[in-house]
Design an enzyme around this catalytic site. Structure first.
Site, PDB file in Angstrom:
ATOM      1  N   GLU A   1       0.832  -1.219   0.000  1.00 30.21           N
ATOM      2  CA  GLU A   1       0.000   0.000   0.000  1.00 30.21           C
ATOM      3  C   GLU A   1       0.862   1.264   0.000  1.00 30.21           C
ATOM      4  O   GLU A   1       0.565   2.238  -0.682  1.00 30.21           O
ATOM      5  CB  GLU A   1      -0.941   0.021   1.227  1.00 30.21           C
ATOM      6  CG  GLU A   1      -2.002  -1.050   1.231  1.00 30.21           C
ATOM      7  CD  GLU A   1      -3.125  -0.821   0.207  1.00 30.21           C
ATOM      8  OE1 GLU A   1      -3.103   0.197  -0.498  1.00 30.21           O
ATOM      9  OE2 GLU A   1      -4.005  -1.701   0.115  1.00 30.21           O
TER      10      GLU A   1
ATOM     11  N   ARG B   1       0.837   3.876  -3.190  1.00 27.97           N
ATOM     12  CA  ARG B   1       0.266   5.201  -2.928  1.00 27.97           C
ATOM     13  C   ARG B   1       1.346   6.248  -2.715  1.00 27.97           C
ATOM     14  O   ARG B   1       1.340   7.317  -3.347  1.00 27.97           O
ATOM     15  CB  ARG B   1      -0.635   5.176  -1.682  1.00 27.97           C
ATOM     16  CG  ARG B   1      -1.847   4.310  -1.850  1.00 27.97           C
ATOM     17  CD  ARG B   1      -2.647   4.222  -0.555  1.00 27.97           C
ATOM     18  NE  ARG B   1      -3.575   3.108  -0.624  1.00 27.97           N
ATOM     19  CZ  ARG B   1      -4.868   3.180  -0.341  1.00 27.97           C
ATOM     20  NH1 ARG B   1      -5.402   4.307   0.055  1.00 27.97           N
ATOM     21  NH2 ARG B   1      -5.644   2.120  -0.425  1.00 27.97           N
TER      22      ARG B   1
ATOM     23  N   ASP C   1      -4.946  -9.182  -8.636  1.00 26.06           N
ATOM     24  CA  ASP C   1      -5.099  -8.191  -9.718  1.00 26.06           C
ATOM     25  C   ASP C   1      -3.833  -7.497 -10.229  1.00 26.06           C
ATOM     26  O   ASP C   1      -3.390  -7.673 -11.370  1.00 26.06           O
ATOM     27  CB  ASP C   1      -6.158  -7.138  -9.309  1.00 26.06           C
ATOM     28  CG  ASP C   1      -5.998  -6.599  -7.891  1.00 26.06           C
ATOM     29  OD1 ASP C   1      -4.993  -6.918  -7.239  1.00 26.06           O
ATOM     30  OD2 ASP C   1      -6.887  -5.855  -7.426  1.00 26.06           O
TER      31      ASP C   1
ATOM     32  N   GLU D   1     -11.781   1.375 -10.665  1.00 23.60           N
ATOM     33  CA  GLU D   1     -11.413   0.442 -11.741  1.00 23.60           C
ATOM     34  C   GLU D   1     -12.362   0.414 -12.928  1.00 23.60           C
ATOM     35  O   GLU D   1     -11.921   0.340 -14.087  1.00 23.60           O
ATOM     36  CB  GLU D   1     -11.248  -0.976 -11.178  1.00 23.60           C
ATOM     37  CG  GLU D   1     -10.005  -1.184 -10.315  1.00 23.60           C
ATOM     38  CD  GLU D   1     -10.117  -0.660  -8.879  1.00 23.60           C
ATOM     39  OE1 GLU D   1     -11.198  -0.136  -8.509  1.00 23.60           O
ATOM     40  OE2 GLU D   1      -9.140  -0.767  -8.124  1.00 23.60           O
TER      41      GLU D   1
END
Ligand code: DMJ
Length: 464
Positions: A129, A133, A256, A372
């Site tokens: 994360e 980010r 993903d 998405e």
């Protein structure tokens, strides 16, 4: 013979009742697949409206969460992921405000970041994360703005994250302490192992130090090498033993962006190993996970070893895959998938987290401001120029304005069925959701789509 007056009156009554009926019984007349009107879109006006939405979100952050990670817009307070602030929203949002030309907001964010942000904190952070980010945000901010302090912060952060790769296999632990370099979390997933190369690789290119590229690439290769005989990966893996903990395979959350980074690392760096890994993975994905049903074209869940279908779930995270299909050149599948994704969005006027695509029943009703579905429509718009994707963007934006706007920012929804709001403004709402929406309508010169690759948090990196 009826008089012409009577005929006219009957005609008016018929048209009026059709109009009323088609509005009252929306379920009968509305076709969720075609819930966009084809007409002229005033792009300039739409771009302005998205920009105003961004300013509204930023103002809420400024008012109630200044200097903290994220805004909680309903309780009018803030939340720091790790108890101390890493200025997540300003770092994640900076490139969006730069692309929007918001000079005042950019100056405010820079001042805050450079005066307050310190990575010298005794906290365990999630490597994945914080990479997508924060590291991604700092690197794209540097590339767009040119201020070297962004690069200095990026390097400092990456050096503190590097110990995460010190496992027996070279695949990263889930958590790393930013101050001590201690690690924890040996069971992780493909997305967290394999979605680091865009950021670490870009840092290597910008600093000339190959260590970042090599560590992240090795993790990706180690993971790929553990694929099953039929070419699929599972949902969970142990980075110390290299053994799979879950055999379930799919394209959605947890897996993903591993696939996304195989494809994009080839495009960004020209890395041919990544191309080969993508080429063989996509064959297995289309063979075992793709599913054409009476409700549309989807990707579901299968056993990674046998390829046997285990469930038929699809959700807002899976919707990213149309972008990858389109970027890889498979416009046909990308368009079929996007049609299904738009149908999912329109089931309740804004998309749920997960549905069963066989029955079209909602499994997880929340909408957490995810980008998405919008992102894939954006890729298709850029790559096909088909105005129907622009119309989709109008629908997405209107839904968000209608259901997620609050007095001081935007929230997600606890349920798309009841439309009850939650209390978080995700940093990716500013980094991704509003960025993609803006880029639909902004003049193409704002960002040359062919010369950049977005990381999985929509931070654009210049192609090398
Ligand atoms: C973002 O942090 C990234 O897009 C990630 O790849 C998936 N989750 C969120 C958005 O949904």
């Amino acid at each position: 013979m009826k008089s012409s007056k009577t005929i006219l009156l009957n005609l008016i009554i018929f048209l009026a009742s059709f109009f009323v009926l088609s509005h009252i019984s929306g379920k009968v007349f509305a076709n969720p697949e075609n819930n966009y009107s084809i007409g002229k879109i005033d792009k300039k006006k739409m771009a302005m409206e998205v920009k105003e939405a961004f300013i509204h979100a930023w103002s809420g952050y400024k008012k109630y969460a200044w200097g903290h990670d994220i805004l909680k817009p309903n309780t009018k307070t803030y939340y720091d992921w790790y108890g101390v602030s890493l200025c997540m929203t300003p770092v994640d949002a900076f490139d969006t405000m730069t692309l929007m030309g918001l000079k005042k907001q950019s100056a405010e964010a820079k001042k805050l970041i450079f005066s307050k942000l310190s990575f010298n904190q005794d906290v365990y952070v999630k490597n994945f994360e914080i990479t997508i980010r924060m590291l991604g945000g700092l690197l794209s901010s540097y590339e767009l703005d040119g201020d070297k302090r962004f690069l200095t912060l990026a390097k400092d952060l990456a050096d503190r994250l590097l110990p995460a790769f010190n496992s027996k296999t070279g695949m990263p632990y889930q958590f790393v302490n930013l101050k001590t370099g201690n690690v924890k979390g040996s069971v992780t997933n493909p997305a967290e192992v394999g979605s680091l190369l865009i950021e670490f690789g870009t840092l290597s290119k910008l600093t000339g130090n190959p260590v970042y590229y090599n560590k992240a690439k090795n993790a990706l290769v180690q993971l790929y090498n553990r694929r099953s005989k039929i070419g699929l990966v599972g949902a969970e893996i142990n980075v110390e033993t290299g053994n799979w903990v879950s055999d379930e395979s799919y394209i959605g959350g947890g897996i993903d962006s591993y696939y996304e980074y195989l494809l994009k690392s080839w495009k960004l760096f020209g890395d041919l190993d990544c191309k080969r890994m993508w080429d063989s993975s996509i064959v297995a994905i289309n063979k075992y996970l793709a599913d054409s049903t009476s409700t549309g074209f989807w990707y579901g869940q299968a056993d990674m070893n046998s390829g046997k279908r285990v469930s038929t779930y699809f959700g807002s995270l899976d919707a990213f895959f149309g972008a990858e299909l389109a970027l890889s050149g498979d416009i046909h599948r990308a368009e079929m998938l996007q049609k299904s994704c738009f149908k999912m969005w329109n089931l309740y006027g804004i998309e749920p987290e997960e549905i069963n695509y066989d029955s079209m029943i909602v499994i997880s009703p929340e909408y957490v401001q995810r980008p998405e579905n919008i992102e894939s429509a954006y890729y298709l718009y850029r790559l096909t120029n088909n105005p129907k994707y622009l119309q989709m963007a109008v629908t997405y934006f209107k839904s968000i304005m209608k259901y997620c706007k609050t007095d001081d920012g935007f929230t997600g929804l606890k349920s798309v069925i009841t439309k009850e709001k939650d209390d978080e403004m995700q940093s990716f709402f500013l980094a991704e959701t509003l960025k993609y929406l803006y880029l639909f309508f902004a003049p193409p010169k704002v960002l040359d789509f062919n010369r950049i690759i977005f990381n999985t948090e929509a931070h654009p990196m210049k192609r090398f």
